[in-house]
Design a protein around this motif. Structure first.
Motif, mmCIF file in Angstrom:
data_model
loop_
_atom_site.group_PDB
_atom_site.id
_atom_site.type_symbol
_atom_site.label_atom_id
_atom_site.label_comp_id
_atom_site.label_asym_id
_atom_site.label_seq_id
_atom_site.Cartn_x
_atom_site.Cartn_y
_atom_site.Cartn_z
ATOM 1 N N UNK A 14 18.372 147.966 92.810
ATOM 2 C CA UNK A 14 18.690 146.680 93.414
ATOM 3 C C UNK A 14 20.131 146.315 93.149
ATOM 4 N N UNK A 15 20.472 145.062 93.416
ATOM 5 C CA UNK A 15 21.865 144.666 93.233
ATOM 6 C C UNK A 15 22.231 144.534 91.760
ATOM 7 N N UNK A 16 23.451 144.886 91.459
ATOM 8 C CA UNK A 16 24.005 144.628 90.131
ATOM 9 C C UNK A 16 25.220 143.725 90.350
ATOM 10 N N UNK A 17 25.243 142.636 89.610
ATOM 11 C CA UNK A 17 26.310 141.646 89.713
ATOM 12 C C UNK A 17 27.034 141.579 88.386
ATOM 13 N N UNK A 18 28.316 141.859 88.414
ATOM 14 C CA UNK A 18 29.169 141.670 87.230
ATOM 15 C C UNK A 18 29.913 140.363 87.451
ATOM 16 N N UNK A 19 29.775 139.459 86.515
ATOM 17 C CA UNK A 19 30.338 138.122 86.672
ATOM 18 C C UNK A 19 31.281 137.828 85.518
ATOM 19 N N UNK A 20 32.486 137.398 85.842
ATOM 20 C CA UNK A 20 33.475 137.071 84.823
ATOM 21 C C UNK A 20 33.190 135.698 84.235
ATOM 22 N N UNK A 21 33.078 135.658 82.920
ATOM 23 C CA UNK A 21 32.898 134.398 82.202
ATOM 24 C C UNK A 21 34.068 134.166 81.246
ATOM 25 N N UNK A 22 35.199 134.777 81.573
ATOM 26 C CA UNK A 22 36.396 134.610 80.758
ATOM 27 C C UNK A 22 36.899 133.178 80.780
ATOM 28 N N UNK A 23 37.894 132.914 79.958
ATOM 29 C CA UNK A 23 38.405 131.533 79.824
ATOM 30 C C UNK A 23 38.887 130.957 81.142
ATOM 31 N N UNK A 63 44.345 136.504 88.670
ATOM 32 C CA UNK A 63 45.068 135.889 89.786
ATOM 33 C C UNK A 63 44.155 135.611 90.980
ATOM 34 N N UNK A 64 42.955 136.156 90.959
ATOM 35 C CA UNK A 64 42.024 136.001 92.079
ATOM 36 C C UNK A 64 41.029 134.866 91.878
ATOM 37 N N UNK A 65 41.256 134.017 90.890
ATOM 38 C CA UNK A 65 40.316 132.940 90.533
ATOM 39 C C UNK A 65 39.062 133.575 89.952
ATOM 40 N N UNK A 66 37.981 132.832 89.892
ATOM 41 C CA UNK A 66 36.750 133.368 89.309
ATOM 42 C C UNK A 66 36.267 134.547 90.156
ATOM 43 N N UNK A 67 36.005 135.672 89.501
ATOM 44 C CA UNK A 67 35.643 136.883 90.236
ATOM 45 C C UNK A 67 34.252 137.368 89.861
ATOM 46 N N UNK A 68 33.713 138.129 90.783
ATOM 47 C CA UNK A 68 32.465 138.831 90.567
ATOM 48 C C UNK A 68 32.546 140.157 91.299
ATOM 49 N N UNK A 69 31.769 141.103 90.869
ATOM 50 C CA UNK A 69 31.701 142.405 91.526
ATOM 51 C C UNK A 69 30.229 142.714 91.778
ATOM 52 N N UNK A 70 29.937 143.243 92.954
ATOM 53 C CA UNK A 70 28.558 143.515 93.342
ATOM 54 C C UNK A 70 28.460 144.947 93.855
ATOM 55 N N UNK A 71 27.376 145.606 93.479
ATOM 56 C CA UNK A 71 27.093 146.957 93.963
ATOM 57 C C UNK A 71 25.582 147.130 94.035
ATOM 58 N N UNK A 72 25.158 148.181 94.684
ATOM 59 C CA UNK A 72 23.736 148.543 94.670
ATOM 60 C C UNK A 72 23.521 149.521 93.522
ATOM 61 N N UNK A 73 22.468 149.279 92.752
ATOM 62 C CA UNK A 73 22.124 150.148 91.621
ATOM 63 C C UNK A 73 20.901 150.964 91.993
ATOM 64 N N UNK A 74 21.024 152.285 91.845
ATOM 65 C CA UNK A 74 19.911 153.191 92.109
ATOM 66 C C UNK A 74 18.900 153.089 90.974
ATOM 67 N N UNK A 75 17.643 152.948 91.313
ATOM 68 C CA UNK A 75 16.604 152.788 90.296
ATOM 69 C C UNK A 75 16.355 154.024 89.461
ATOM 70 N N UNK A 76 16.399 155.187 90.075
ATOM 71 C CA UNK A 76 16.115 156.413 89.327
ATOM 72 C C UNK A 76 17.232 156.789 88.369
ATOM 73 N N UNK A 77 18.449 156.797 88.864
ATOM 74 C CA UNK A 77 19.566 157.239 88.032
ATOM 75 C C UNK A 77 20.173 156.099 87.218
ATOM 76 N N UNK A 78 20.009 154.857 87.707
ATOM 77 C CA UNK A 78 20.627 153.711 87.051
ATOM 78 C C UNK A 78 22.096 153.564 87.399
#
Length: 136
Positions: A14-23, A63-78
Motif C-alpha cells: 500500500x502507500x507509504x508516506x514520509x512526512x517531515x516533522x522538522x522544526x 525551501x519547499x515548505x512542509x514536505x511529504x513523500x509518497x510511494x507505493x510499497x510492495x507487500x511481499x518485498x516491503x
C-alpha cells in the motif's frame, strides 16, 4: 477437538508516506493554523489497509515548505516504488487531498507515483525521486 486452522496473513502492500516533522515544517503548520493535519494524516494511514507512515525530524528540502513523500510499497518485498515529493502539505487543502489519496490507496503499483494525483496536489509536486529506503 480439532486444532484451529491458521490462515496465513499476507501484507497487501500500500502507500507509504514520509512526512517531515522538522522544526521548519512544524512551525509552518503552527503559523498557518493547520497543525491538526498531521493527526489527520496519521488517521488516514491507520484506516488504510497496508499503509505505512514514516515521520522524520527533517527530510531536508526546507525551501519547499512542509514536505511529504509518497510511494507505493510492495507487500511481499516491503520495498517501495519511485517517490513523488509534495511541497506545501501544511496547507489545509493539500493536506486534506493527501489524506484522501492515501485513504484511496495512494499511488498504484507499477505506475508513475504521481499518476492519479488529486487535483489539489498537482501543483504541489516538487519532483520524482528514487524508491524510499525502508528498513535497515
Amino acid at each position: 477437538m480439532a486444532a484451529p486452522v491458521r490462515q496465513r496473513v499476507t501484507d497487501p502492500g500500500g502507500p507509504v508516506l514520509a512526512l517531515c516533522l522538522g522544526r521548519r515544517c512544524s512551525a509552518l503548520r503552527e503559523l498557518s493554523g493547520t497543525s491538526g493535519t498531521v493527526e489527520a494524516l496519521r488517521e488516514a494511514v491507520a484506516r488504510t489497509r497496508g499503509a505505512v507512515l514514516v515521520t522524520a525530524g527533517c527530510l531536508g528540502p526546507c525551501a519547499l515548505a512542509a514536505v511529504g513523500a509518497v510511494a507505493h510499497r510492495d507487500g511481499e518485498s516491503g520495498c517501495s516504488g519511485r517517490t513523488v515529493w509534495l511541497a506545501g502539505v501544511h496547507e489545509g487543502e493539500r493536506a486534506d487531498a493527501l489524506a484522501g489519496w492515501i485513504g484511496a490507496g495512494g499511488p498504484a503499483p507499477d505506475e508513475d507515483p504521481d499518476a492519479g494525483l488529486p487535483v489539489p496536489l498537482v501543483p504541489a509536486v516538487a519532483g520524482l525521486g528514487p524508491p524510499m529506503r525502508l528498513g535497515g
